[in-house]
Write a protein that holds these residues in place. Structure first.
Motif, short mmCIF file in Angstrom:
data_model
loop_
_atom_site.label_atom_id
_atom_site.label_comp_id
_atom_site.label_asym_id
_atom_site.label_seq_id
_atom_site.Cartn_x
_atom_site.Cartn_y
_atom_site.Cartn_z
N UNK A 1 -13.66 11.01 44.92
CA UNK A 1 -13.16 9.71 45.36
C UNK A 1 -14.13 9.09 46.35
N UNK A 2 -14.04 7.80 46.45
CA UNK A 2 -14.94 7.06 47.33
C UNK A 2 -14.51 7.22 48.80
N UNK A 3 -15.40 7.75 49.60
CA UNK A 3 -15.08 7.95 51.02
C UNK A 3 -15.43 6.75 51.88
N UNK A 4 -16.04 5.74 51.29
CA UNK A 4 -16.45 4.56 52.05
C UNK A 4 -15.26 3.89 52.75
N UNK A 5 -14.07 4.11 52.24
CA UNK A 5 -12.88 3.50 52.85
C UNK A 5 -12.63 4.02 54.27
N UNK A 6 -13.21 5.15 54.62
CA UNK A 6 -13.04 5.71 55.96
C UNK A 6 -14.10 5.21 56.95
N UNK A 7 -15.08 4.47 56.44
CA UNK A 7 -16.23 4.06 57.25
C UNK A 7 -16.37 2.55 57.37
N UNK B 1 -5.80 16.12 52.20
CA UNK B 1 -6.73 15.94 51.07
C UNK B 1 -7.82 14.92 51.41
N UNK B 2 -7.50 13.92 52.23
CA UNK B 2 -8.51 12.95 52.67
C UNK B 2 -9.46 13.55 53.70
N UNK B 3 -8.92 14.42 54.55
CA UNK B 3 -9.78 15.13 55.51
C UNK B 3 -10.79 15.99 54.77
N UNK B 4 -10.33 16.70 53.76
CA UNK B 4 -11.22 17.55 52.97
C UNK B 4 -12.31 16.71 52.32
N UNK B 5 -11.93 15.55 51.80
CA UNK B 5 -12.90 14.64 51.21
C UNK B 5 -13.96 14.23 52.24
N UNK B 6 -13.51 13.89 53.44
CA UNK B 6 -14.42 13.52 54.52
C UNK B 6 -15.32 14.68 54.90
N UNK B 7 -14.76 15.87 55.07
CA UNK B 7 -15.55 17.03 55.49
C UNK B 7 -16.52 17.46 54.41
N UNK B 8 -16.12 17.31 53.14
CA UNK B 8 -17.05 17.58 52.04
C UNK B 8 -18.28 16.69 52.15
N UNK B 9 -18.07 15.46 52.59
CA UNK B 9 -19.18 14.52 52.76
C UNK B 9 -20.03 14.89 53.98
N UNK B 10 -19.37 15.10 55.12
CA UNK B 10 -20.10 15.37 56.36
C UNK B 10 -20.96 16.63 56.28
#
Length: 88
Positions: free
Chosen positions: A2-8, A21-30
């Protein structure tokens, strides 16, 4: 993925998502900004994470708690943990 740009907003994290699940998405990116071959100091971890969020310490703690980083008990060093991706 999923697109993480929505958090930035630009390169800055607006806020840490509430849903796990959104935290995991963010941490996968970081975690992609870290090299699994390097042993990092806390300062080095902080310097990377502060590029994304002013409360870099909470991001560091989450990365440890969620199993992305391993931390020596005295806090002297951190390493990236190889994570297995589980596809559903």
């Amino acid at each position: 993925m999923k697109d993480i740009k929505r958090f930035f907003r630009g390169n800055q994290l607006v806020n840490i998502p509430k849903k796990e699940k959104d935290k995991v998405l963010l941490f996968d990116y970081l975690i992609t900004f870290f090299d699994k071959e390097i042993i990092y100091t806390e300062k080095e971890i902080n310097n990377i994470l502060r590029e994304f969020y002013s409360d870099y310490a909470i991001l560091r703690r989450y990365l440890v708690d969620f199993g992305y980083l391993s931390r020596e008990s005295d806090g002297s060093s951190y390493t990236v943990i190889e994570r297995k991706v589980i596809k559903k």
